[in-house]
Design a protein around this motif. Sequence first.
Motif, PDB file in Angstrom:
ATOM      1  N   ARG A 195       0.845  -1.270  -0.020  1.00 25.78           N
ATOM      2  CA  ARG A 195       0.029   0.009  -0.131  1.00 25.78           C
ATOM      3  C   ARG A 195       0.927   1.225   0.036  1.00 25.78           C
ATOM      4  NH1 ARG A 195      -5.373   1.377   3.529  1.00 25.78           N
ATOM      5  NH2 ARG A 195      -5.654   3.240   2.611  1.00 25.78           N
ATOM      6  N   ALA A 196       2.038   1.175   0.841  1.00 30.08           N
ATOM      7  CA  ALA A 196       2.699   2.559   0.899  1.00 30.08           C
ATOM      8  C   ALA A 196       3.471   2.595  -0.564  1.00 30.08           C
ATOM      9  CB  ALA A 196       3.921   2.233   1.762  1.00 30.08           C
ATOM     10  N   GLU A 197       3.862   1.509  -1.206  1.00 30.02           N
ATOM     11  CA  GLU A 197       4.358   1.768  -2.573  1.00 30.02           C
ATOM     12  C   GLU A 197       3.441   2.187  -3.570  1.00 30.02           C
ATOM     13  OE1 GLU A 197       5.939  -2.094  -3.536  1.00 30.02           O
ATOM     14  OE2 GLU A 197       7.855  -2.024  -2.189  1.00 30.02           O
ATOM     15  N   ARG A 198       2.217   1.831  -3.610  1.00 30.79           N
ATOM     16  CA  ARG A 198       1.186   2.448  -4.370  1.00 30.79           C
ATOM     17  C   ARG A 198       0.924   3.634  -4.173  1.00 30.79           C
ATOM     18  NH1 ARG A 198      -1.081  -2.590  -3.031  1.00 30.79           N
ATOM     19  NH2 ARG A 198      -2.418  -1.606  -1.504  1.00 30.79           N
ATOM     20  N   GLU A 199       0.926   4.204  -2.787  1.00 30.05           N
ATOM     21  CA  GLU A 199       0.485   5.528  -2.611  1.00 30.05           C
ATOM     22  C   GLU A 199       1.918   6.431  -2.679  1.00 30.05           C
ATOM     23  OE1 GLU A 199      -1.634   6.011   0.961  1.00 30.05           O
ATOM     24  OE2 GLU A 199      -3.050   4.178   0.492  1.00 30.05           O
ATOM     25  N   GLY A 200       2.821   6.015  -2.780  1.00 29.44           N
ATOM     26  CA  GLY A 200       4.055   6.816  -2.807  1.00 29.44           C
ATOM     27  C   GLY A 200       4.426   7.525  -1.332  1.00 29.44           C
ATOM     28  N   VAL A 201       4.146   6.791  -0.356  1.00 32.36           N
ATOM     29  CA  VAL A 201       4.786   7.193   0.823  1.00 32.36           C
ATOM     30  C   VAL A 201       5.593   6.248   1.543  1.00 32.36           C
ATOM     31  CG1 VAL A 201       2.352   8.417   1.097  1.00 32.36           C
ATOM     32  CG2 VAL A 201       2.710   6.198   2.284  1.00 32.36           C
ATOM     33  N   PRO A 202       6.569   6.684   2.679  1.00 38.99           N
ATOM     34  CA  PRO A 202       7.544   5.663   3.201  1.00 38.99           C
ATOM     35  C   PRO A 202       6.602   4.723   3.970  1.00 38.99           C
ATOM     36  CG  PRO A 202       7.945   8.205   3.481  1.00 38.99           C
ATOM     37  CD  PRO A 202       6.696   8.085   3.111  1.00 38.99           C
ATOM     38  N   TYR A 203       7.166   3.563   3.811  1.00 34.41           N
ATOM     39  CA  TYR A 203       6.962   2.359   4.676  1.00 34.41           C
ATOM     40  C   TYR A 203       7.754   2.145   5.871  1.00 34.41           C
ATOM     41  CZ  TYR A 203       6.298  -2.507   6.079  1.00 34.41           C
ATOM     42  OH  TYR A 203       6.243  -3.514   7.049  1.00 34.41           O
ATOM     43  N   ILE A 204       7.448   2.238   7.181  1.00 33.07           N
ATOM     44  CA  ILE A 204       8.184   2.129   8.390  1.00 33.07           C
ATOM     45  C   ILE A 204       8.197   0.600   8.642  1.00 33.07           C
ATOM     46  CG2 ILE A 204       8.906   2.883  10.383  1.00 33.07           C
ATOM     47  CD1 ILE A 204       8.741   5.005   8.191  1.00 33.07           C
ATOM     48  N   SER A 205       9.213  -0.403   8.306  1.00 32.61           N
ATOM     49  CA  SER A 205       9.197  -1.806   8.400  1.00 32.61           C
ATOM     50  C   SER A 205       9.304  -2.066  10.187  1.00 32.61           C
ATOM     51  CB  SER A 205      10.079  -2.354   7.946  1.00 32.61           C
ATOM     52  OG  SER A 205      10.439  -3.776   8.476  1.00 32.61           O
ATOM     53  N   PRO A 206       8.914  -2.669  10.738  1.00 31.90           N
ATOM     54  CA  PRO A 206       9.202  -3.077  11.975  1.00 31.90           C
ATOM     55  C   PRO A 206      10.629  -3.687  12.532  1.00 31.90           C
ATOM     56  CG  PRO A 206       7.530  -4.885  11.259  1.00 31.90           C
ATOM     57  CD  PRO A 206       7.723  -3.996  10.322  1.00 31.90           C
ATOM     58  N   TYR A 207      11.254  -4.331  11.407  1.00 30.26           N
ATOM     59  CA  TYR A 207      12.447  -4.735  11.446  1.00 30.26           C
ATOM     60  C   TYR A 207      13.488  -4.871  10.249  1.00 30.26           C
ATOM     61  CZ  TYR A 207      10.023  -8.634   9.921  1.00 30.26           C
ATOM     62  OH  TYR A 207       9.117  -9.516   9.177  1.00 30.26           O
ATOM     63  N   ASN A 208      12.886  -4.832   9.122  1.00 30.40           N
ATOM     64  CA  ASN A 208      13.607  -5.040   7.818  1.00 30.40           C
ATOM     65  C   ASN A 208      13.920  -3.913   7.144  1.00 30.40           C
ATOM     66  OD1 ASN A 208      14.461  -6.409   5.713  1.00 30.40           O
ATOM     67  ND2 ASN A 208      12.400  -6.795   4.467  1.00 30.40           N
ATOM     68  N   ASP A 209      14.756  -2.956   7.913  1.00 34.03           N
ATOM     69  CA  ASP A 209      15.091  -1.780   7.436  1.00 34.03           C
ATOM     70  C   ASP A 209      16.299  -1.484   8.209  1.00 34.03           C
ATOM     71  OD1 ASP A 209      15.318   1.371   8.108  1.00 34.03           O
ATOM     72  OD2 ASP A 209      14.024   1.154   6.258  1.00 34.03           O
ATOM     73  N   LEU A 210      17.681  -0.990   7.660  1.00 30.35           N
ATOM     74  CA  LEU A 210      18.805  -0.549   8.370  1.00 30.35           C
ATOM     75  C   LEU A 210      18.615   0.318   9.454  1.00 30.35           C
ATOM     76  CD1 LEU A 210      21.668  -1.266   6.018  1.00 30.35           C
ATOM     77  CD2 LEU A 210      21.401  -2.218   8.242  1.00 30.35           C
ATOM     78  N   ASP A 211      17.865   1.293   9.264  1.00 31.92           N
ATOM     79  CA  ASP A 211      17.698   2.691  10.007  1.00 31.92           C
ATOM     80  C   ASP A 211      17.077   2.076  11.243  1.00 31.92           C
ATOM     81  OD1 ASP A 211      18.960   4.562   8.468  1.00 31.92           O
ATOM     82  OD2 ASP A 211      17.244   4.937   7.296  1.00 31.92           O
ATOM     83  N   VAL A 212      15.974   1.290  11.267  1.00 36.10           N
ATOM     84  CA  VAL A 212      15.405   0.793  12.186  1.00 36.10           C
ATOM     85  C   VAL A 212      16.142  -0.314  12.960  1.00 36.10           C
ATOM     86  CG1 VAL A 212      13.240  -0.763  12.859  1.00 36.10           C
ATOM     87  CG2 VAL A 212      13.065   1.012  10.991  1.00 36.10           C
ATOM     88  N   VAL A 213      16.769  -0.927  12.426  1.00 38.93           N
ATOM     89  CA  VAL A 213      17.890  -2.043  13.067  1.00 38.93           C
ATOM     90  C   VAL A 213      18.857  -1.244  13.967  1.00 38.93           C
ATOM     91  CG1 VAL A 213      19.574  -3.668  13.065  1.00 38.93           C
ATOM     92  CG2 VAL A 213      17.550  -3.844  11.625  1.00 38.93           C
ATOM     93  N   GLY A 214      19.284  -0.008  13.354  1.00 36.84           N
ATOM     94  CA  GLY A 214      20.364   0.777  13.874  1.00 36.84           C
ATOM     95  C   GLY A 214      19.689   1.433  14.952  1.00 36.84           C
ATOM     96  N   GLY A 215      18.557   2.058  15.256  1.00 35.65           N
ATOM     97  CA  GLY A 215      18.063   2.684  16.186  1.00 35.65           C
ATOM     98  C   GLY A 215      18.077   1.426  17.173  1.00 35.65           C
TER      99      GLY A 215
END
Length: 307
Positions: free
Chosen positions: A129-149
Amino acid sequence: MSDAVLAAVRSAEPRIRPWIRETPLEPSPLGPHLKLENLQHTGSFKARGAFSKLLALGSPACARGVIAASTGNHGAAVAYAAGRLNISARIVVPEGADAGKLAKIRELGGVVEIHGADSGLSEQYARGRAEREGVPYISPYNDLDVVGGQGTIAIELARQLPRADAVFIALGGGGLLAGVAAQLKSVWPGVEIIGCSPENSPVMIASVRAGRILELESLPTLSDGTAGGVEPGAITFELCAALADSFETVSEAEIRRAMDLVLRTHGQTVEGAAGVALAGYLRQAERWHGRRTVAILCGGNVSQSRV
């Protein structure tokens, strides 16, 4: 990949420090030191990853809001961080998500949408849905910035203890373990990282042992924060395989006992996922007697009826 995570943790630390709490590390008569992430903003470690990702994106990228998927804690964290940064947030949750956690998301300004019987299905839907709407998706774990936090917990641990021999970490999608393990292994050579999951939903553990991400049915568990599937292609799969020294699965009775022990011994109400980490330690307590260990109590969002 571990080097990339290490860089992400060290980048996230100054970015999120003004927005998060340094949580206490409390020695426990139960055996390990307890890292009290249940006292973090929104009641779980997830605030770290949410702030890390939103601040890395910046306001222009989030002008039309963000979409996240969550079983509860990540959604509350994204809603809280987005509110502090004047960003709107929609949170997709699976059917049967904890009612108290959904109420918290709404109280923090998040718009809740229910989709899918499992967290893995919710994640796939939310990302699409985020890709279709062109807005950022905030993954609970599958993202380097999230894992870094999430890994900034390890920076605090290294300030609070000279070293530890083992750290017990609740394991669901793997973001917490990946971030913490990458940083700790760089400053505490030889530390053992033990990933702990409920017997009713050990998807990441089974996947690592099989050498590929598996689609497995999860049974009901008190540890709703670690329950459900792992997104196909998740970066945390290889990281957990490389960074976890061993795994432990625990029963629902052991999770209940651990939650009760924390309440009676420390006066802290913790959720099932936090109980999983302590229960994992208690399974191995004899091995670690006389050695310095840590159990990360990852959250405290549990309804009084469940307590």
